[in-house]
Scaffold this motif. Structure first.
Motif, PDB file in Angstrom:
ATOM      1  N   ILE A 106      -4.055   0.840  -0.581  1.00 23.73           N
ATOM      2  CA  ILE A 106      -3.008   0.429   0.472  1.00 23.73           C
ATOM      3  C   ILE A 106      -2.497   1.400   1.125  1.00 23.73           C
ATOM      4  N   CYS A 110       1.010  -1.905   6.009  1.00 24.24           N
ATOM      5  CA  CYS A 110       0.237  -3.160   5.723  1.00 24.24           C
ATOM      6  C   CYS A 110       1.266  -4.353   5.857  1.00 24.24           C
ATOM      7  N   CYS A 114      -1.589  -8.954   5.978  1.00 22.52           N
ATOM      8  CA  CYS A 114      -1.981  -7.933   5.111  1.00 22.52           C
ATOM      9  C   CYS A 114      -1.291  -7.763   3.633  1.00 22.52           C
ATOM     10  N   LEU A 119      -3.008  -7.941  -0.118  1.00 20.45           N
ATOM     11  CA  LEU A 119      -2.245  -7.402  -1.030  1.00 20.45           C
ATOM     12  C   LEU A 119      -2.235  -8.080  -2.431  1.00 20.45           C
ATOM     13  N   ALA A 131       2.217   4.239   2.696  1.00 21.54           N
ATOM     14  CA  ALA A 131       2.381   2.740   2.911  1.00 21.54           C
ATOM     15  C   ALA A 131       3.689   2.107   3.358  1.00 21.54           C
TER      16      ALA A 131
END
Length: 278
Positions: A106, A110, A114, A119, A131
């Motif tokens: 990731i 995100c 997402c 996730l 991230a």
């Protein structure tokens, strides 16, 4: 995306050590992974990197994009960076990721579906230091709160309640459908419902403390390392220090485009400009 990548690499150019924060030991970044992430963040769409046998998913979650995953050859890893998409659609992509079974990195943003769906459905996760993980909207808001949110907390009428119970309040139906998909997805992935409930509750509390309100869908809540460890920690194989709060040094990109209402809850400036005050 280039601005985001530049901000991240500038902040982390000196971060080559293992750090301890909030009782979590973060893994040190490794150059090979960071080079692949940088390549992915600069490559839009769904791509297969032959040299490293890596899949790069740098796209919103739409059928045209995620269905390409089925046609790609087996990979050593999948790098996922996405601004999100429809929750129901994301569940279909999560199914494809389950079928493929490759470990995931990731990286970069995100956001939305997402963070809420992809996730929470992965089995082998590497959180890269670039991230920025955030969920979209006060997802678990009940009807009475949702109805009165921009109406000075007024109570819905009996007719409004009846209309909602019959499924004819289409605004709330759209809101609630995302919650229902989230609940079914988390149950199916054996993830505690508090993965989303606690974030939704926190955003609601933060939003109540603000005199000016926006639509419930326009609030964003950041997921930090402790939250991920609590709910999906057994699936995380590596976790580098990533943005933990709005004022985190690694959050430079989002500081430019958002307005914070707490350490971890924010509103995009374009939405905040249309705020409603009681």
């Amino acid at each position: 995306m280039f601005k985001f990548l530049t901000a991240i690499l500038t902040v982390f150019s000196f971060s080559t050590f293992t750090a301890l924060a909030d009782d979590i030991v973060f893994d040190a970044p490794d150059g090979e992974t960071s080079a692949l992430v940088a390549q992915c963040l600069e490559t839009e769409g769904v791509s297969y990197f032959e040299d490293s046998q890596s899949i790069c998913y740098n796209s919103a979650i739409f059928p045209e994009q995620f269905l390409k995953l089925r046609d790609l050859p087996p990979a050593q890893r999948i790098i996922i960076t996405s601004p999100g998409g429809n929750v129901a659609t994301a569940r279909l992509m999560s199914t494809i990721l389950d079928e493929r079974g490759e470990p995931a990195i990731i990286a970069g943003p995100c956001m939305s579906a997402c963070a809420m769906v992809l996730l929470s459905g992965l089995d082998s996760i590497h959180i890269h230091h670039s991230a920025h993980i955030a969920v979209h909207g006060i997802a678990m808001m009940d009807y009475r709160t949702w109805w009165g949110w921009l109406k000075e907390d007024r109570e819905p009428s009996a007719m409004a309640l009846m209309t909602a119970q019959m499924g004819y309040d289409f605004g709330f139906t759209m809101h609630a459908s995302g919650s229902e998909h989230m609940e079914k997805h988390l149950v199916g992935q054996d993830v505690d419902l508090d993965y989303i409930q606690t974030i939704s509750d926190r955003m609601l509390e933060d939003a109540r403390a603000e005199p000016c309100r926006v639509d419930p869908k326009d609030y964003w809540g950041m997921l930090d390392a402790m939250h991920l460890q609590t709910y999906i920690g057994d699936r995380i194989t590596r976790m580098e220090r990533f943005a933990q709060s709005w004022d985190d040094p690694s959050n430079a990109y989002y500081k430019d485009v958002t307005h914070p209402i707490s350490d971890q809850t924010y509103i995009f400036k374009r939405d905040y400009e249309d705020k409603t005050c009681p």
